[in-house]
Design an enzyme around this catalytic site. Sequence first.
Site: not given
Length: 1007
Positions: A504, A830-831
């Site tokens: 309001e 390398l992951r």
Amino acid sequence: MENRFLNYQKEIDGEKNWALEETEFQEQNLGKFETIFSLGNGYLGLRATTEENYANRHYGLFVGGTFSTPPGDEVPELPNGADILNMEFIINGQKMTLNNGVVDNYSKFLNIKNGLLTRSFVWSCTEKPIKLSFTFETFTSFKNIHSINQQVKIKNLSNDLNLNFVGGIDTQTTNSGTQHFTDYDTRFWNQSVQQYVLQTNNKITFFYNRLFNFYLNNQKLTNTNNALLSVYGYDRRKVYQDFEFELKNNEELTIEAFSTVYTTRDFDFQKKDYETLLTDYAINLKNYASKRFSNNFQEHEPIFQEKMAQSGLEIESQNDLDVLLVRLANYQLHKLTPWYDKRLNIDAKGWVGEEYKGHTFWDTEIYILPFYIYNNPQKARELLEHRYFVKPSAHIKAKANNVKGAMWPWETSWKNDGETCPTWGEVDFKTGKRMKVWAAFNELHISADIMWAIDLYFKQTNDVQFMEKYGYEMLFDTALFWSTKAVIGKTGKYEILQVTGPNEYKENIDNNIFTNYMVAKTLNQTLGYYNFLKNNKPQLLNKIQKKINLTKQDWKLVEKVAHNLYLPNKNDNGIYPENDTFLTLKEIENMPFYKKNKGELWKKYTANEINDYQILKQADIVALFYTMLEEFKPKDIINNWKYYEARTLHSSSLSLSMHAVTACLIGELDLSYDFFQKALLVDYGPNMTSSTNGIHSAAIGGIIKCVVEGFGGIKNTNGLIINPHLPKVISKIGYNFYYLKNKFHLVVTPHEITLRRLNNISDVAIRVANQNYLIKKNDNELVVKLPRIKGFVFDLDGVITKTADLHFVAWQKMAQQLGINIPDEMEIQLRGVERTKCLDLILDKYAPEITLTQEQKEKWLSYKNAIYVNSLSTLTKANILPNMLENLEYLKSNNYKIALASVSENAPRIIDKLGITHFFDYIVEIKKITKPKPDPELFETAAQQLGLNKNEVIIVDDSITGIQAIKNGNMLSIGIGLEGDFSFPTTQEFKPQEIENIVRNIYHEEV
């Protein structure tokens, strides 16, 4: 919680959490305790005022439905009834008040086990050697709903003394100065029963009756020295008696006072000759009082307890405050609900305060009615029938606004009163003029709220008789209103202009999001009902059309509006505009200060000025998410929840519970519980002025909503769903619910959900904890074991997105600068490996002759990282691996905790680019991890920061070292492209249904 005046640890019969206690009397706090200890029984509401008088004492007795219209430009209100609690004690000529003596052992509390209000203290006179103990007890009977029962025990702890007791019926009461009653008649029946008859401006007659019985050391006094004072001193409009007693040391005087109130508007009023009525009321009271206070209480107590228990509401929590205040909310809701008269609805101040004048608002449909739809469908139906009863007022308002159909009043009182919201409000302190109350003209969403509630009621009950008698007519009549209110706007679609939403603080705005979405939803639902009648019950449809004058042309317009109503959409930042201009408004300075000091805002700004800022009383979008949760994505819900909450003052008592429920439904349990705690304290917190003007009925309903719909997870979206969401501190909740006339008691613990049948009506299909169940008519109970898995931890690269190729390209470019060529098959090795180890692997395998210092290594690693980071700028949502966005959405919507555990320092940047940061409750800071994979420190940290044990999470990884780290930590794994405890070749096969199956398999294997 510490407070000088409040004791939340009061014990009743050795049990905690059945009473809240006032521990010190201060006159300025009277209003607070008059409200929170108030009494009622579904017929009347009574403020818990002191018997003796004080300047700040604000007596209140309100009988449902007795609206009276004062002279002048005012609206109907419930009149404040005669004071039938008053008592005056004069000891040896000294009047007893708690302001003029020494008070010890003060206590005032409401026992919510039985509805008994108790006040006790020891009072000593400072001027004379007088010392007495007082114990007051009061209850409003659930057996004889017209009665108010009082008992006072006074024990003399000093020398012999003289005590004068004065009590009667005081009709000088007003509504803050407005007098609603004409003095009609006064009687003193059979020299024992005081009687006063008054009549309101609307010609409703009130009959008040009161009598006293006295006992000395538990022996009834048959002859008391007393005088009838029809005019006491110079007072008018009173009938009093003055009784005189001699009280010796250690003697105890017991006063029992019994009062009744009846009106000609009562549901059970029987028309009789006036003299017969007065005689009957007097005789009935005389007989009732003869049974004594204790026996009347014993008759009341089991009915009270049955009423309080009918909800089946229970809660167990590590926080005692949760238990106590939920029980108090259950008490308040049941004593302010009109149980006996379906012409009545919920008063926004619970029949214990003059504010809001006894009127009904949207509070009923959104905050209270859903609970009754699930828990007490008969009462829910009656509350909806009340809306039908006052539908003439909706037509009066529609006619006044030049629209068709049923335009429901923002505030409702009685059948033909029309809009009863005042037209004018407070004075603007800058202009010096009164401000218009625009809610009376344009807070229109209530018409959609009523339609929404009717639809929910029918889905849950399949009450065809209600729909055919009331529901269809109400829906079609209201749809007709919306079709004539909406206009073609600048968007080329139908728009709803010059309205006010639940917030309001934004008046006379266009396309309020709550209003527009609710209208679109309910109109389309109503089209479905219309087409059903058209195809299956054309005669009923024709009858309704004739009754409300609904033409085919009218309905074509309804269809156009339903299909072409403008719905505000989110902007580029994912924020939905509350209205057409909200997101263009200025930000208010020092918002955190105003959040903590709400009253300070109005010392600087007027209501008109607030219209120009992004500041909210309550958030419309949050209320919309509650009513239409399934229409929005979890990401959008939490983003908008947080955006608007930061700008919300929560100066509406409705706001906190709605934020709590909505946060719960999207899995933000910590946020939800925090707001639930705040909602509990709206009335019952330490603020001594929060409840002076009456209980906040919708806030009370909001507390129940949090427990039942939020934590309890009950919801009907074209079928009943029970998907609980228990915060950590809550170990159990329970409540009763009905579905298609079948009654169940639901109990939720962290480990299982139990639905126990309380009747055997039919087979029903219910979705519980994301699984469909058919509960047979003769099944006694359904027990659903809940999975122990509460969280998921994700690696990033190769699981959520594939940046390994970007990493590998960066490694190749760095290596080339060192004169090294790395083959493509090196990428998988390398992951998931920490970057320094990656560099060591490259050098050892392809250039063992190169030796780098640590400083040189850091230089080359920074070089590689710069190449990699630069490549991240190309990332978008399109780079999310298949199904992973859906998986994250599924986990979030089902309240799982989610963490990101990546060895990449760039992880936060990557997920930001992907637009998925909001899904994660925690992101591991890799710099704080001291041991690289395959040590489990990374994943153990993630679980710990989620607040979970290691065996409560599953970790998703695609690297060899990651899977090994998970094994080393004795944790569960999902391997992507690798073998884990559960494995998938790619994310293409890793779907929400598979997550659900995994979680359930884990639980049943453990059991």
